[in-house]
Design a protein around this motif. Structure first.
Motif, PDB file in Angstrom:
ATOM      1  N   MET A  10     -14.281  -2.188   1.197  1.00 44.42           N
ATOM      2  CA  MET A  10     -14.624  -0.963   0.580  1.00 44.42           C
ATOM      3  C   MET A  10     -15.001  -1.267  -0.870  1.00 44.42           C
ATOM      4  N   ASP A  11     -15.923  -0.374  -1.431  1.00 44.46           N
ATOM      5  CA  ASP A  11     -16.504  -0.466  -2.755  1.00 44.46           C
ATOM      6  C   ASP A  11     -15.676   0.755  -3.256  1.00 44.46           C
ATOM      7  N   TRP A  12     -14.949   0.575  -4.436  1.00 45.40           N
ATOM      8  CA  TRP A  12     -14.168   1.560  -5.091  1.00 45.40           C
ATOM      9  C   TRP A  12     -14.788   1.933  -6.405  1.00 45.40           C
ATOM     10  N   GLN A  13     -15.204   3.386  -6.710  1.00 44.95           N
ATOM     11  CA  GLN A  13     -15.811   3.801  -7.905  1.00 44.95           C
ATOM     12  C   GLN A  13     -14.905   4.640  -8.620  1.00 44.95           C
ATOM     13  N   ALA A  14     -14.666   4.312  -9.802  1.00 43.63           N
ATOM     14  CA  ALA A  14     -13.897   5.327 -10.433  1.00 43.63           C
ATOM     15  C   ALA A  14     -14.501   6.627 -10.808  1.00 43.63           C
ATOM     16  N   VAL A  15     -13.877   7.532 -10.873  1.00 50.73           N
ATOM     17  CA  VAL A  15     -14.481   8.932 -10.902  1.00 50.73           C
ATOM     18  C   VAL A  15     -13.691   9.816 -12.055  1.00 50.73           C
ATOM     19  N   CYS A  16     -12.598   9.383 -12.509  1.00 52.31           N
ATOM     20  CA  CYS A  16     -11.983  10.297 -13.491  1.00 52.31           C
ATOM     21  C   CYS A  16     -10.726   9.562 -13.896  1.00 52.31           C
ATOM     22  N   ASP A  17      -9.829  10.238 -14.797  1.00 47.75           N
ATOM     23  CA  ASP A  17      -8.421   9.665 -15.035  1.00 47.75           C
ATOM     24  C   ASP A  17      -7.495  10.722 -14.542  1.00 47.75           C
ATOM     25  N   ARG A  18      -6.177  10.109 -14.113  1.00 46.02           N
ATOM     26  CA  ARG A  18      -5.047  10.843 -13.665  1.00 46.02           C
ATOM     27  C   ARG A  18      -4.918  12.011 -14.803  1.00 46.02           C
ATOM     28  N   ALA A  19      -5.212  12.017 -16.207  1.00 45.08           N
ATOM     29  CA  ALA A  19      -4.820  13.124 -16.895  1.00 45.08           C
ATOM     30  C   ALA A  19      -5.954  14.235 -16.707  1.00 45.08           C
ATOM     31  N   ASP A  20      -7.136  13.934 -15.929  1.00 43.40           N
ATOM     32  CA  ASP A  20      -8.107  14.921 -15.454  1.00 43.40           C
ATOM     33  C   ASP A  20      -7.622  15.819 -14.567  1.00 43.40           C
ATOM     34  N   LEU A  21      -6.756  15.230 -13.605  1.00 38.04           N
ATOM     35  CA  LEU A  21      -6.474  16.060 -12.461  1.00 38.04           C
ATOM     36  C   LEU A  21      -5.397  17.430 -12.978  1.00 38.04           C
ATOM     37  N   ILE A  22      -5.220  18.195 -11.833  1.00 35.47           N
ATOM     38  CA  ILE A  22      -4.520  19.494 -12.217  1.00 35.47           C
ATOM     39  C   ILE A  22      -3.687  19.597 -11.006  1.00 35.47           C
ATOM     40  N   ALA A  23      -2.236  19.232 -11.030  1.00 34.32           N
ATOM     41  CA  ALA A  23      -1.338  19.319  -9.980  1.00 34.32           C
ATOM     42  C   ALA A  23      -1.542  20.415  -9.051  1.00 34.32           C
ATOM     43  N   GLY A  33     -24.638  11.209  -6.526  1.00 34.86           N
ATOM     44  CA  GLY A  33     -25.427  12.415  -6.170  1.00 34.86           C
ATOM     45  C   GLY A  33     -24.501  13.283  -5.012  1.00 34.86           C
ATOM     46  N   ASP A  34     -23.355  13.054  -4.715  1.00 37.21           N
ATOM     47  CA  ASP A  34     -22.367  14.041  -4.047  1.00 37.21           C
ATOM     48  C   ASP A  34     -21.469  14.566  -5.055  1.00 37.21           C
ATOM     49  N   GLN A  35     -21.168  15.826  -4.952  1.00 34.92           N
ATOM     50  CA  GLN A  35     -20.005  16.549  -5.457  1.00 34.92           C
ATOM     51  C   GLN A  35     -18.723  16.332  -4.335  1.00 34.92           C
ATOM     52  N   VAL A  36     -17.696  15.876  -4.904  1.00 31.74           N
ATOM     53  CA  VAL A  36     -16.654  15.483  -4.251  1.00 31.74           C
ATOM     54  C   VAL A  36     -15.318  16.293  -4.757  1.00 31.74           C
ATOM     55  N   ALA A  37     -14.503  16.972  -4.154  1.00 36.64           N
ATOM     56  CA  ALA A  37     -13.333  17.648  -4.560  1.00 36.64           C
ATOM     57  C   ALA A  37     -12.267  16.969  -4.556  1.00 36.64           C
ATOM     58  N   VAL A  38     -11.548  16.288  -5.660  1.00 34.61           N
ATOM     59  CA  VAL A  38     -10.394  15.621  -5.434  1.00 34.61           C
ATOM     60  C   VAL A  38      -9.402  16.549  -5.971  1.00 34.61           C
ATOM     61  N   PHE A  39      -8.127  16.445  -4.799  1.00 36.01           N
ATOM     62  CA  PHE A  39      -7.039  17.169  -5.013  1.00 36.01           C
ATOM     63  C   PHE A  39      -5.806  16.372  -5.170  1.00 36.01           C
ATOM     64  N   ARG A 109      -7.768   6.776  -4.193  1.00 33.94           N
ATOM     65  CA  ARG A 109      -6.394   6.075  -4.750  1.00 33.94           C
ATOM     66  C   ARG A 109      -6.485   6.262  -6.091  1.00 33.94           C
ATOM     67  N   PHE A 110      -5.307   5.927  -6.601  1.00 29.43           N
ATOM     68  CA  PHE A 110      -5.163   5.755  -8.129  1.00 29.43           C
ATOM     69  C   PHE A 110      -5.214   3.974  -8.238  1.00 29.43           C
ATOM     70  N   ASN A 111      -5.694   3.711  -9.313  1.00 32.22           N
ATOM     71  CA  ASN A 111      -5.729   2.277  -9.693  1.00 32.22           C
ATOM     72  C   ASN A 111      -5.412   2.480 -11.196  1.00 32.22           C
ATOM     73  N   GLY A 112      -3.933   2.234 -11.421  1.00 28.46           N
ATOM     74  CA  GLY A 112      -3.503   2.558 -12.725  1.00 28.46           C
ATOM     75  C   GLY A 112      -3.439   3.873 -12.921  1.00 28.46           C
ATOM     76  N   ASP A 113      -4.176   4.424 -14.104  1.00 29.21           N
ATOM     77  CA  ASP A 113      -4.326   5.780 -14.259  1.00 29.21           C
ATOM     78  C   ASP A 113      -5.734   6.128 -13.841  1.00 29.21           C
ATOM     79  N   ARG A 114      -6.412   5.398 -13.396  1.00 27.53           N
ATOM     80  CA  ARG A 114      -7.883   5.614 -13.086  1.00 27.53           C
ATOM     81  C   ARG A 114      -7.752   6.399 -11.507  1.00 27.53           C
ATOM     82  N   VAL A 115      -8.637   7.282 -11.170  1.00 24.35           N
ATOM     83  CA  VAL A 115      -9.034   7.842  -9.884  1.00 24.35           C
ATOM     84  C   VAL A 115      -9.864   7.061  -9.163  1.00 24.35           C
ATOM     85  N   GLU A 116     -10.021   6.525  -8.204  1.00 17.91           N
ATOM     86  CA  GLU A 116     -11.230   5.856  -7.501  1.00 17.91           C
ATOM     87  C   GLU A 116     -11.295   6.503  -6.195  1.00 17.91           C
TER      88      GLU A 116
END
Length: 120
Positions: A10-23, A33-39, A109-116
């Motif tokens: 699996m190739d993991w790509q960081a896309v945002c930080d935990r602080a960017d998420l909304i509970a 090139g893809d829009q991905v919705a992270v919940f 997944r979370f990798n520390g405070d990064r969302v991958e």
């Protein structure tokens, strides 16, 4: 003798930080090139707090699933598409009303405070 299965890493790509998420809501990220919705669903009680799906709604053709309403229907954790209200399962992307309209589900997944997000 059985043939060995090829295992793809699996190739993991960081896309945002935990602080960017909304509970209990979604945010949309760009991945190759893809829009991905992270919940981020800390209250869902499913054992997984992160879910990633295509942001593209196949019925309407609009990129809106990240703004959908999260809930349970028929025992499944789903997101309701904002325009026509069809329900997509976070577990496998199938549409409860029209299985031919399924969406892609991404490993996340979370990798520390990064969302991958994972890519095979």
């Amino acid at each position: 003798m059985q043939a060995a299965k090829a295992v793809q890493a699996m190739d993991w790509q960081a896309v945002c930080d935990r602080a960017d998420l909304i509970a209990n809501s979604g945010v949309v990220v760009w991945l190759d090139g893809d829009q991905v919705a992270v919940f981020y669903l800390p209250d869902a009680g499913e054992g997984r707090v992160l879910h990633a799906i295509d942001n593209h709604d196949p019925r309407s053709g609009a990129n809106v699933l990240g703004r959908g309403i999260v809930g349970y229907l028929q025992g499944e954790l789903v997101v309701a598409a904002p325009l026509y209200k069809q329900h997509y399962c976070f577990s496998d992307g199938r549409c409860l009303e029209a299985p031919e309209q399924g969406i892609r589900v991404w490993p996340v997944r979370f990798n520390g405070d990064r969302v991958e997000i994972g890519r095979v």
